[in-house]
Design a protein around this motif. Structure first.
Motif, PDB file in Angstrom:
ATOM      1  N   PHE A   1      46.958  46.873  42.664  1.00  0.00           N
ATOM      2  CA  PHE A   1      47.321  45.559  43.208  1.00  0.00           C
ATOM      3  C   PHE A   1      46.074  44.715  43.494  1.00  0.00           C
ATOM      4  O   PHE A   1      46.072  43.507  43.293  1.00  0.00           O
ATOM      5  CB  PHE A   1      48.164  45.735  44.486  1.00  0.00           C
ATOM      6  N   GLU A   2      45.013  45.382  43.944  1.00  0.00           N
ATOM      7  CA  GLU A   2      43.779  44.651  44.262  1.00  0.00           C
ATOM      8  C   GLU A   2      43.245  43.987  42.997  1.00  0.00           C
ATOM      9  O   GLU A   2      42.881  42.808  42.996  1.00  0.00           O
ATOM     10  CB  GLU A   2      42.784  45.636  44.861  1.00  0.00           C
ATOM     11  N   ARG A   3      43.261  44.757  41.875  1.00  0.00           N
ATOM     12  CA  ARG A   3      42.776  44.215  40.602  1.00  0.00           C
ATOM     13  C   ARG A   3      43.669  43.073  40.118  1.00  0.00           C
ATOM     14  O   ARG A   3      43.192  42.024  39.680  1.00  0.00           O
ATOM     15  CB  ARG A   3      42.762  45.313  39.532  1.00  0.00           C
ATOM     16  N   THR A   4      44.992  43.309  40.220  1.00  0.00           N
ATOM     17  CA  THR A   4      45.939  42.303  39.714  1.00  0.00           C
ATOM     18  C   THR A   4      45.801  40.997  40.480  1.00  0.00           C
ATOM     19  O   THR A   4      45.695  39.913  39.884  1.00  0.00           O
ATOM     20  CB  THR A   4      47.388  42.831  39.844  1.00  0.00           C
TER      21      THR A   4
ATOM     22  N   PHE B   1      44.552  37.368  39.138  1.00  0.00           N
ATOM     23  CA  PHE B   1      45.369  36.155  39.244  1.00  0.00           C
ATOM     24  C   PHE B   1      44.560  35.024  39.877  1.00  0.00           C
ATOM     25  O   PHE B   1      44.699  33.865  39.512  1.00  0.00           O
ATOM     26  CB  PHE B   1      46.625  36.423  40.077  1.00  0.00           C
ATOM     27  N   GLN B   2      43.724  35.395  40.848  1.00  0.00           N
ATOM     28  CA  GLN B   2      42.937  34.362  41.539  1.00  0.00           C
ATOM     29  C   GLN B   2      41.932  33.690  40.619  1.00  0.00           C
ATOM     30  O   GLN B   2      41.533  32.553  40.872  1.00  0.00           O
ATOM     31  CB  GLN B   2      42.211  35.004  42.714  1.00  0.00           C
ATOM     32  N   THR B   3      41.544  34.419  39.547  1.00  0.00           N
ATOM     33  CA  THR B   3      40.557  33.830  38.632  1.00  0.00           C
ATOM     34  C   THR B   3      41.189  32.805  37.695  1.00  0.00           C
ATOM     35  O   THR B   3      40.495  32.017  37.067  1.00  0.00           O
ATOM     36  CB  THR B   3      39.875  34.910  37.775  1.00  0.00           C
TER      37      THR B   3
ATOM     38  N   THR C   1      50.171  34.402  42.384  1.00  0.00           N
ATOM     39  CA  THR C   1      50.041  35.326  43.510  1.00  0.00           C
ATOM     40  C   THR C   1      51.280  35.258  44.382  1.00  0.00           C
ATOM     41  O   THR C   1      51.828  36.281  44.793  1.00  0.00           O
ATOM     42  CB  THR C   1      48.805  34.933  44.364  1.00  0.00           C
ATOM     43  N   GLN C   2      51.692  34.012  44.629  1.00  0.00           N
ATOM     44  CA  GLN C   2      52.860  33.842  45.488  1.00  0.00           C
ATOM     45  C   GLN C   2      54.123  34.388  44.815  1.00  0.00           C
ATOM     46  O   GLN C   2      54.934  35.061  45.441  1.00  0.00           O
ATOM     47  CB  GLN C   2      53.029  32.354  45.797  1.00  0.00           C
ATOM     48  N   ARG C   3      54.246  34.111  43.499  1.00  0.00           N
ATOM     49  CA  ARG C   3      55.431  34.587  42.773  1.00  0.00           C
ATOM     50  C   ARG C   3      55.473  36.121  42.755  1.00  0.00           C
ATOM     51  O   ARG C   3      56.518  36.720  42.880  1.00  0.00           O
ATOM     52  CB  ARG C   3      55.416  34.061  41.338  1.00  0.00           C
ATOM     53  N   LEU C   4      54.295  36.713  42.593  1.00  0.00           N
ATOM     54  CA  LEU C   4      54.238  38.175  42.576  1.00  0.00           C
ATOM     55  C   LEU C   4      54.714  38.741  43.915  1.00  0.00           C
ATOM     56  O   LEU C   4      55.462  39.724  43.968  1.00  0.00           O
ATOM     57  CB  LEU C   4      52.810  38.646  42.269  1.00  0.00           C
ATOM     58  N   LEU C   5      54.316  38.059  44.988  1.00  0.00           N
ATOM     59  CA  LEU C   5      54.726  38.499  46.328  1.00  0.00           C
ATOM     60  C   LEU C   5      56.243  38.370  46.476  1.00  0.00           C
ATOM     61  O   LEU C   5      56.915  39.277  46.986  1.00  0.00           O
ATOM     62  CB  LEU C   5      54.004  37.634  47.378  1.00  0.00           C
TER      63      LEU C   5
END
Lengths: 574, 251
Positions: free
Chosen positions: A58-61, A65-67, A76-80
């Protein structure tokens, strides 16, 4: 002498506290931990490894996404949101299934109802039990993900406190829904029927989910151009973010606390807490008023087996050519299988598995017209033999291996009657071998057709698979008799025990052995086609001998396993 | 008709059945008594061939259960202590299945099955799944299944447990009738009243050992030799308590 004062029968005793009612579960867990320290240590190690792996993933993903500058925050929000939606769906199903047992089917409900305990206290105890039993797995999977979000966004303490504050009501909501749905189900159907309905619905959902996931063709994400499209799709994916879903509220709280974008975390947290409180109180009120009636309904069973079910009419005709005892045992086994929803519903999953298996071969991108394509196709066809055998073994561990344990306490019926053990073994073997052989051979024929494999080679693979399946079934009966479990009627639980694991490992060893033995002759046949030169007589003899040795190995394993099964069956004591 | 010779079963260092010798005649109703854990069920399981003895032999109707198990089992009906049945079969399906295993012809099976279901008060619920039966109904179905092939020997392990008074009375009558028609009955029971009423001879097992065998009259005489037994108390219960070394004061 002072006489002891008589007890006041009319004085209501103080109701036992929640601790007293939860004590049996807590003590049982503690005793299990104390008795199996090594097992607990291994379990904790595996859990720790899983957490670390999950956290890294999850940290990598999230970091990745942030990049992505434009879509990053949205992704990021959708993944959450998707995480919370998945958890919510799993939690609702899990709570409904668990609540059915804790409130209506567990043996100790009778004790609770007979004791002077107010219904509200029973609800509290069983609610906590349902919530814990259903939610621990989600917490296990979820915590590393939330932690990863916190680390990537360099969130403060408030995020972690907020996560705990969000998760508590988020877990209570599906638990309350579970209790309400279960009570409604038990009032509508007798409990055994309700359980059947739930089991079938759950397995069907899993099968549909599996099919849907595969048919989405996730392999496309491996291609950068396809991934961009998928990311855009995910970013635009609005469906799960319904404003009425608790999963959306939970995601809104955490997104705001992460600082990903401004929001109203307190408002959404208040929505979660109040909804949880209302649903909890509603479930308490319903259970308080209806638990006794629902539990009384739960004592009823499906009474009438249909007098002339299709199966009951067909089976005797279909099995007419078989000798008397195998025929009787086969009819009995099939009838019992199809009347047990927890057994036959597994066929839905099996169906999904077969569809996906065949579909995978239909979309394999190997026929691109290059000269390498034919060789690649042959290699895939050969691997397919191993894969089909593996699929058959996976099905066998779920259906064949538990078949001895499932006879359980009824074993006396078969042993006290004048039926030789050998006949019993053959009956069990045939009941398992015939459907598995049909499954395995169908997989080979259909997929080889997709691959355009030479019919002669397909026939060789079919013969090999037939012997391998015989060995797999025989091993299943041997391990099933050597490691019987009579403490449960749950076939899935039996299959995941120690014996089931070593059975699966043995099957993999057998498949690997047979594949290894056939690798050289198959390769020789492939090369012959590429060289366009016939095999020398000595080579033909060697190729034939290698195939025969592979078949003999499988037959030998089957025979040895049969002997072992008969030895174990002779001393089997449920 | 039934012969056990030096029958022994050990579990590690624990001797469950210790060199048991029994001989039971055709048509005899033989009672098998003993306190909990005496080894009665272990003995019966060895007799019917579902548990291998450590040593010794069991002969049923002239056939050694280990050397000719099918022939020995073919003439025996067995009622276990727990009525564990196939929950997903109906009563009538279970009887057909059992009859089939014993080789009963289909036509006879239908008639005999219906008769037994009626005799045991199960006809009305014959087409319901066994999982919906009460303990007593399952017990009655087990007895019916044990009789489906008209056995020459009937071995029953605590058949009255869980039966209602009507069921118990019907079973006692049935056993008496079967014995009169020449069926040998081996009955393990905790109900001393039942043993007193039905049995021609009684054996008492204690801690795996046979402590007494004989008719009720013979057992009374033996027990009377024990000084701790009240001379006027000649009930089987008093005899049993005396011979197994337990008194009513002990729990």
């Amino acid at each position: 002498m002072r006489r002891a004062s008589p007890p006041h029968a009319d004085a209501a005793p103080r109701p036992p506290g929640l601790r007293v009612l939860l004590a049996p579960r807590v003590l049982a867990a503690r005793n299990a931990l104390r008795r199996g320290r090594a097992k607990a240590a291994v379990l904790m190690l595996v859990t720790a490894l899983f957490w670390v792996g999950s956290f890294v993933f999850f940290e990598r993903t999230v970091s990745y996404f942030q990049t992505i500058t434009a879509l990053g925050p949205v992704l990021t929000q959708r993944l959450l949101v998707m995480l919370f939606v998945s958890f919510f769906a799993v939690l609702v199903i899990s709570n409904v299934v668990t609540a059915l047992t804790t409130f209506y089917l567990a043996a100790d409900v009778r004790l609770l109802l007979a004791a002077p305990i107010p219904p509200r206290r029973i609800h509290q105890a069983r609610f906590v039990e349902t919530l814990v039993a259903s939610s621990w797995m989600v917490l296990l999977f979820g915590l590393p993900a939330f932690l990863a979000y916190g680390v990537v966004y360099r969130a403060g303490v408030l995020f972690y406190v907020g996560t705990i504050a969000t998760l508590l009501p988020f877990l209570v909501i599906p638990a309350a829904i579970g209790v309400l749905v279960t009570t409604a189900l038990v009032l509508a159907f007798p409990a055994r029927r309700a359980r059947d309905v739930l089991v079938v619905a759950t397995v069907a959902l899993a099968a549909v989910g599996y099919l849907a996931l595969r048919l989405l063709r996730p392999e496309r994400l491996a291609s950068p151009s396809e991934f961009a499209g998928f990311a855009a799709f995910l970013a635009a994916f609005e469906a799960p973010a319904s404003p009425y879903l608790p999963s959306t509220w939970a995601a809104e709280v955490l997104t705001a606390l992460l600082g990903a974008r401004p929001g109203a975390p307190l408002f959404y947290l208040a929505l979660l807490v109040t909804t949880a409180a209302v649903l909890y109180l509603a479930s308490a009120a319903v259970v308080e008023r209806l638990m006794l009636s629902a539990w009384s309904r739960a004592q009823e069973g499906r009474t009438h087996a249909r007098r002339a079910p299709l199966l009951g009419r067909l089976l005797p005709r279909l099995t007419a050519p078989l000798p008397r005892v195998p025929r009787l045992l086969l009819i009995k086994d099939v009838m019992v299988f199809f009347r047990d929803a927890s057994q036959w519903s597994q066929l839905l999953l099996l169906g999904a598995l077969v569809v996906v298996y065949v579909y995978n071969f239909s979309v394999l991108p190997i026929d691109d017209g290059t000269p390498l394509a034919a060789t690649l196709r042959d290699v895939v066809a050969f691997c397919n033999l191993g894969l089909a055998a593996f699929v058959t073994a996976s099905v066998a561990v779920r259906f064949v291996y538990p078949s001895i344990s499932l006879e359980g306490r009824v074993w006396w019926v078969l042993r006290s009657t004048p039926v030789p053990l050998g006949t019993l073994w053959w009956s069990k073997f045939l009941v398992a071998f015939l459907p598995l052989a049909i499954l395995g051979e169908t997989l080979i024929v259909v997929t080889n057709r997709f691959l355009g494999v030479d019919p002669g080679l397909t026939a060789v693979f079919m013969a090999t698979l037939l012997f391998v399946i015989a060995a797999i079934v025989s091993l299943g009966l041997a391990f099933g008799a050597a490691y019987p479990r009579f403490d449960t009627a749950n076939a899935a639980q039996i299959a995941t025990g120690f014996g089931g694991v070593i059975y699966m490992v043995s099957c993999l060893g057998l498949i690997a052995g047979v594949i290894a033995l056939e690798a050289w002759p198959v390769a020789r046949l492939f090369w012959r086609r590429i060289d366009a030169a016939p095999l020398a007589p000595i080579e033909t003899a060697l190729v034939a001998a290698a195939f025969v040795v592979a078949l003999l190995v499988a037959a030998g394993v089957a025979a040895l396993a049969q002997r072992s099964a008969l030895r174990s069956l002779a001393t089997l004591q449920p | 008709m039934i012969r056990c010779v030096a029958l022994r079963k050990t579990y590690g260092s624990v001797v469950a059945v210790n060199d048991l010798d029994l001989e039971i005649e055709t048509g005899e109703v033989f009672g098998f008594l003993g306190p909990n854990g005496a080894g009665k069920t272990t003995t019966i399981r060895m007799m019917v061939g579902i548990l291998a003895p450590t040593s010794g032999t069991v002969v049923l109707g002239g056939y050694d259960i280990r050397e000719a198990p099918e022939a020995a089992k073919a003439q025996t009906g067995y009622v276990p202590d727990q009525p564990a049945l196939y929950d997903k079969l109906t009563g009538v399906e279970f009887l057909r299945f059992m009859g089939g295993l014993y080789g009963v012809e289909r036509e006879e099976l239908e008639v005999r099955g219906a008769d037994l279901l009626e005799e045991f008060g199960l006809l009305e619920r014959a087409h319901e799944l066994i999982e919906t039966y009460s303990h007593g109904m399952k017990q009655r179905l087990t007895v019916a299944a044990a009789l489906i092939h008209r056995p020459k020997i009937l071995i029953l392990d605590e058949p009255m447990v869980g039966m209602d008074p009507q069921g118990g009375l019907a079973l006692r009558r049935l056993l008496t009738g079967l014995a009169a028609s020449g069926v040998t009955i081996f009955l393990s029971t905790h109900s001393l009243g039942v043993a007193e009423e039905l049995c021609d001879r009684i054996a008492i097992l204690d801690a795996g050992r046979l402590v007494a065998i004989g008719s009720l009259h013979e057992l009374r005489e033996r027990a009377a030799e024990r000084p701790e037994l009240e001379p006027f108390d000649s009930s089987l219960e008093a005899v049993f308590l005396s011979l197994t070394g337990t008194s009513g004061g002990q729990v």
